[in-house]
Structure formats: structure tokens, C-alpha cells
Design a protein around this motif. Structure first.
Motif, PDB file in Angstrom:
ATOM      1  N   ASN A  69      88.823   2.673 -16.113  1.00  0.00           N
ATOM      2  CA  ASN A  69      90.022   2.435 -15.298  1.00  0.00           C
ATOM      3  C   ASN A  69      90.242   3.512 -14.233  1.00  0.00           C
ATOM      4  O   ASN A  69      91.364   3.939 -13.994  1.00  0.00           O
ATOM      5  CB  ASN A  69      91.276   2.299 -16.168  1.00  0.00           C
ATOM      6  N   LEU A  70      89.140   4.003 -13.638  1.00  0.00           N
ATOM      7  CA  LEU A  70      89.183   4.955 -12.531  1.00  0.00           C
ATOM      8  C   LEU A  70      89.786   6.308 -12.879  1.00  0.00           C
ATOM      9  O   LEU A  70      90.197   7.060 -12.002  1.00  0.00           O
ATOM     10  CB  LEU A  70      89.914   4.350 -11.326  1.00  0.00           C
ATOM     11  N   ILE A  71      89.876   6.630 -14.152  1.00  0.00           N
ATOM     12  CA  ILE A  71      90.339   7.959 -14.549  1.00  0.00           C
ATOM     13  C   ILE A  71      89.156   8.914 -14.379  1.00  0.00           C
ATOM     14  O   ILE A  71      88.056   8.645 -14.871  1.00  0.00           O
ATOM     15  CB  ILE A  71      90.837   7.961 -16.008  1.00  0.00           C
ATOM     16  N   PRO A  72      89.340  10.028 -13.677  1.00  0.00           N
ATOM     17  CA  PRO A  72      88.203  10.937 -13.452  1.00  0.00           C
ATOM     18  C   PRO A  72      87.629  11.489 -14.761  1.00  0.00           C
ATOM     19  O   PRO A  72      88.343  11.645 -15.746  1.00  0.00           O
ATOM     20  CB  PRO A  72      88.813  12.069 -12.633  1.00  0.00           C
ATOM     21  N   ASP A  73      86.318  11.772 -14.744  1.00  0.00           N
ATOM     22  CA  ASP A  73      85.692  12.431 -15.885  1.00  0.00           C
ATOM     23  C   ASP A  73      86.341  13.800 -16.063  1.00  0.00           C
ATOM     24  O   ASP A  73      86.748  14.437 -15.101  1.00  0.00           O
ATOM     25  CB  ASP A  73      84.197  12.614 -15.650  1.00  0.00           C
ATOM     26  N   GLU A  74      86.423  14.245 -17.318  1.00  0.00           N
ATOM     27  CA  GLU A  74      87.046  15.534 -17.609  1.00  0.00           C
ATOM     28  C   GLU A  74      85.990  16.495 -18.155  1.00  0.00           C
ATOM     29  O   GLU A  74      85.452  16.279 -19.242  1.00  0.00           O
ATOM     30  CB  GLU A  74      88.173  15.354 -18.626  1.00  0.00           C
ATOM     31  N   ASN A  75      85.675  17.537 -17.389  1.00  0.00           N
ATOM     32  CA  ASN A  75      84.648  18.498 -17.771  1.00  0.00           C
ATOM     33  C   ASN A  75      85.182  19.421 -18.858  1.00  0.00           C
ATOM     34  O   ASN A  75      86.103  20.193 -18.629  1.00  0.00           O
ATOM     35  CB  ASN A  75      84.197  19.304 -16.559  1.00  0.00           C
ATOM     36  N   VAL A  76      84.614  19.313 -20.060  1.00  0.00           N
ATOM     37  CA  VAL A  76      85.006  20.147 -21.191  1.00  0.00           C
ATOM     38  C   VAL A  76      84.288  21.493 -21.124  1.00  0.00           C
ATOM     39  O   VAL A  76      84.809  22.523 -21.514  1.00  0.00           O
ATOM     40  CB  VAL A  76      84.696  19.423 -22.529  1.00  0.00           C
ATOM     41  N   GLY A  77      83.066  21.498 -20.600  1.00  0.00           N
ATOM     42  CA  GLY A  77      82.290  22.727 -20.478  1.00  0.00           C
ATOM     43  C   GLY A  77      81.506  23.038 -21.741  1.00  0.00           C
ATOM     44  O   GLY A  77      81.160  22.150 -22.522  1.00  0.00           O
ATOM     45  N   ARG A  78      81.253  24.321 -21.938  1.00  0.00           N
ATOM     46  CA  ARG A  78      80.441  24.774 -23.076  1.00  0.00           C
ATOM     47  C   ARG A  78      81.086  24.365 -24.392  1.00  0.00           C
ATOM     48  O   ARG A  78      82.269  24.567 -24.604  1.00  0.00           O
ATOM     49  CB  ARG A  78      80.325  26.296 -23.028  1.00  0.00           C
TER      50      ARG A  78
END
Length: 133
Positions: A69-78
Motif C-alpha cells: 500500500n505504498l508505505i516506504p520500506d523501513e531500514n532496520v539496519g544491523r
């Protein structure tokens, strides 16, 4: 009888396949590894696997949650600690989000990659590999 047993064994395998954990291969210029699904959560994934450094530099797994639904990816990181081992070592972690996804059910999976730990510089990373829920 042999054919009947082979057919029964294949049926049991196919029925069990959706619940079995699977692995995805992950690599970069600095490391190689694999991640397996241990347990899905409403907004994340408990994952584990194996990681090794291909050139002696410290490497680690990084992750990102993915949404529809066009929600941006969320970078969690390490999400794992680094290793310099030339042999595979076990690495396990949680890729998750603080986002309230349970109410709108938009969490679709995660992406993982291998990064090189570079002190006082931006870490270099390989390509993302998707694990879909």
C-alpha cells in the motif's frame, strides 16, 4: 508396493513444505551467508543463519521491513554482530518495526543484506535479498 510408499512419502513432504523453514543465500564482495526463517511476527521476522567474511574484514547482516500500500520500506539496519571468520559462524537476530502494522495488516516481509563494518566511514553493503511472508 514400492511406488505406493514413494507416493505416500512425496505427499507427506508436500504437505509439510509450507511449514518448513527455508533459507535464502546472501552475498556481497566482502561476505557470504544464508538466512533462515525461524518465526514470523506481526511486524517482523526472527531469523538466523550463517555468515563468513571472504577477505578478513568484519561483516554483519542488515535488514529492512517491507510494506504494501505504498508505505516506504523501513531500514532496520544491523541486526547481528560482526564476524571476521573465514569459516561460517551462526548469526541470529530480529528484523522488526515499531510501526503499528497489526491494525492495517500491511507487513509483507523483510529484505536482508551483508555489510562490511568500516569504522569512521559509511559501511559498504551488498544487494538486498527479499524474504516474503
Amino acid at each position: 508396493m514400492k511406488t505406493l510408499l514413494a507416493g505416500a512419502a512425496a505427499s507427506i513432504f508436500l504437505l509439510a513444505a509450507p511449514t518448513a523453514a527455508y533459507a535464502v543465500g546472501v552475498s556481497s564482495g566482502d561476505g557470504q551467508g544464508a538466512q533462515t526463517v525461524h518465526d514470523w511476527h506481526p511486524c517482523g521476522l526472527d531469523t538466523g543463519g550463517w555468515l563468513k567474511s571472504t577477505d578478513g574484514h568484519p561483516v554483519y547482516f542488515a535488514g529492512m521491513t517491507t510494506w504494501k500500500n505504498l508505505i516506504p520500506d523501513e531500514n532496520v539496519g544491523r541486526y547481528t554482530r560482526s564476524t571476521t571468520s573465514a569459516d561460517y559462524v551462526t548469526r541470529r537476530g530480529l528484523i522488526g518495526s515499531d510501526r503499528s502494522c497489526a491494525s492495517h495488516n500491511s507487513f509483507t516481509g523483510v529484505k536482508v543484506r551483508i555489510c562490511r563494518d568500516r569504522p569512521l566511514m559509511p559501511d559498504s553493503c551488498g544487494s538486498w535479498v527479499a524474504i516474503r511472508k
